[in-house]
Design an enzyme around this catalytic site. Structure first.
Site, mmCIF file in Angstrom:
data_model
loop_
_atom_site.group_PDB
_atom_site.id
_atom_site.type_symbol
_atom_site.label_atom_id
_atom_site.label_comp_id
_atom_site.label_asym_id
_atom_site.label_seq_id
_atom_site.Cartn_x
_atom_site.Cartn_y
_atom_site.Cartn_z
ATOM 1 N N SER A 171 -2.427 -10.418 1.200
ATOM 2 C CA SER A 171 -1.160 -9.848 0.823
ATOM 3 C C SER A 171 -0.055 -9.951 2.269
ATOM 4 O O SER A 171 1.143 -9.531 1.911
ATOM 5 C CB SER A 171 -1.478 -8.405 0.296
ATOM 6 O OG SER A 171 -1.752 -9.076 -0.803
ATOM 7 N N LYS B 238 6.909 -1.313 2.179
ATOM 8 C CA LYS B 238 6.158 -1.541 0.635
ATOM 9 C C LYS B 238 6.067 -0.744 0.197
ATOM 10 O O LYS B 238 5.304 0.034 -0.220
ATOM 11 C CB LYS B 238 4.834 -2.654 0.980
ATOM 12 C CG LYS B 238 4.323 -2.804 0.020
ATOM 13 C CD LYS B 238 3.276 -4.409 0.579
ATOM 14 C CE LYS B 238 1.955 -4.635 -0.409
ATOM 15 N NZ LYS B 238 1.060 -5.108 -0.231
ATOM 16 N N SER C 24 0.102 -9.453 -1.781
ATOM 17 C CA SER C 24 2.033 -8.225 -2.466
ATOM 18 C C SER C 24 2.095 -7.706 -1.476
ATOM 19 O O SER C 24 3.566 -7.036 -1.751
ATOM 20 C CB SER C 24 0.526 -7.044 -3.159
ATOM 21 O OG SER C 24 0.132 -6.853 -2.018
#
Length: 481
Positions: free
Chosen positions: A183, A84, A159
């Protein structure tokens, strides 16, 4: 079916066994996933900063040579992995979705990224994120928007949106993510995969500040419960640099087995007694999932939170602004950088600047009181259930939902308020796929367990997976591309 699509369809646990047993080479696994990325990523935009394929194949060859020589790197030996883009990985571009950092290449790994390398994963690039990870819609001015794995005209969530889409489209066998306001849970729900928010202190994430309260945690995403447990076993474990790390052997997560759900008590919090607006169909799909649990012997009981949900929200906004605003403040103070910050980032800094120590202390006291109430709820239920989101994936061109069921949202993150009671409790939670609405939009159900209860969540998820087969559902994009 040709070998390439066959390999990307296999679970990570199976691929790892095949590589270890030399039934398939790391090069073949790498080639298969690079081909899948080449097919689907131009439209999905989930994997970013992809490294040179020839270099990656050379690293896969090195992994094969190590195995031939009897050198096993770890449980992820030879598996391709993209990190990520909010986390640092040495040698990989680390943009955080911001034009301020489009050329930044760190020299050190974040703690959980170092564990991925040590376990034998080959880091191929990054997964896309919102700018600075702010908001649950994965779009930024560096790479653009990531598209939903099932309905490309819709948001991927965030996210960890790039991670969820890359998993769902079989471009990655596993994915790491992080979670503050949902997220790991929201994008998992919106793309038909699993996301586990661990207990605070379970996965080491950063070492530059180690004493402030943990609202953001790193954790695993996967398509199957076994894969999720495998990755958690790699990411978790104590770190001497982190004084509040959980000192428990993470090996217990590596091979989760389904439990008998007979008698499992599920406390259904729903919309928190009408406090949370919900898009029509969200509650119905979650309740459909709960009926499957009842079919397996669980007992579902509607529960009132017994606490003012608005007080939880207000306390969280104070702590969120304090922590997020402090991290963004150096960029805000720089007159050359400030114009490049998204409005939500500027807002967080300005909210933080208006705080004083007394407000922060009061918010922490409210959080502590909510945790005490959660413990009382766990006297009546083994796990607590909530929808994983209040809306289905929204049109990709929208920054964030302005209203839900006619009720206006007063901040850019209010539409994900359903994630905040879990975040503020600090307890682990998992997002389970519970199906799609008539338009094909996915939804998930989050189950929260008592603190340090990840193993129990994995066992419940494994039983639900065995009964529903959610891991076998494929995005139509896989077969259409």
């Amino acid at each position: 079916m040709s070998p390439t699509p066959d390999l990307v369809m296999r679970p990570a646990t199976e691929l790892a066994r095949m590589i270890r047993g030399r039934a398939v080479s790391a090069r073949e696994v790498m080639r298969a996933h690079l081909d899948q990325i080449a097919r689907l990523n131009p439209a999905a935009n989930a994997v970013v900063s992809l490294r040179d394929p020839d270099a990656l194949l050379a690293e896969a060859d090195a992994a094969d040579r190590d195995l031939a020589a009897g050198r096993m790197r770890g449980p992820l030996h030879g598996l391709p992995h993209a990190v990520k883009d909010t986390a640092a990985a040495a040698g990989l571009v680390w943009t955080q979705g911001s034009p301020l950092f489009r050329d930044t290449v760190p020299t050190e790994d974040a703690p959980h990224v170092a564990r991925l390398r040590a376990a034998g994963a080959i880091l191929i690039g990054k997964t896309n994120v919102p700018e600075f990870g702010l908001g649950s819609h994965t779009t930024n001015p560096v790479f653009g928007a990531t598209r939903n794995a099932y309905v490309p005209e819709r948001s991927a969530g965030g996210s960890s949106g790039g991670a969820a889409v890359a998993l769902a489209l079989r471009m990655l066998p596993l994915a790491d993510g992080s979670d503050h306001g949902g997220s790991l849970r929201n994008p998992a729900a919106w793309n038909g995969v699993l996301g586990l928010r661990p207990s605070a202190g379970r996965v080491p994430m950063r070492t530059d500040e180690v004493f402030l309260p943990e609202l953001t945690v790193a954790g695993p995403m996967a398509r199957t419960t076994a894969d999720l447990g495998l990755l958690l076993s790699v990411l978790a474990g104590p770190d001497p640099r982190l004084p509040n790390a959980i000192r428990q052997d993470p090996g217990a997560f590596a091979a989760p087995q389904p439990r008998d759900l007979t008698g499992l008590r599920i406390g259904w919090l729903g919309d928190l007694g009408g406090h949370l607006p919900m898009e029509p169909g969200v509650l119905a799909l979650c309740e459909q999932g709960l009926r499957r649990f009842e079919d397996l012997g669980a007992r579902v009981e509607p529960l009132a939170p017994g606490f003012d949900p608005e007080a939880i929200w207000r306390a969280w906004t104070v702590l969120r602004a304090w922590l997020a605003g402090a991290g963004l403040a150096p960029h805000w103070r720089d007159p050359e950088k400030r114009p490049h910050l998204k409005p939500e980032a500027v807002w967080e800094v300005e909210q933080a600047m208006a705080l004083d120590a007394f407000a922060i202390h009061a918010a922490s006291v409210t959080r502590s009181a909510w945790y005490a109430q959660v413990l009382r709820l766990f006297e009546r239920a083994d796990v607590l259930a909530l929808p994983a989101a209040q809306v289905f994936p929204f049109p990709i061109e929208e920054p964030w939902p302005r209203t839900i069921a006619g009720r206006p949202m007063d901040t850019y993150h209010r539409w994900m308020e359903v994630a905040i009671p879990v975040t503020m409790a600090g307890c682990p939670a998992i997002s389970l796929p519970v199906g799609r609405d008539p338009a094909g939009l996915p939804m998930g159900l989050q189950l929260m367990a008592p603190n340090h209860g990840e193993a129990g969540l994995l066992a419940i998820a494994a039983a639900f997976e065995a009964a529903t087969g959610f891991d076998r559902e494929l995005s139509p994009l896989i077969t259409q591309a």
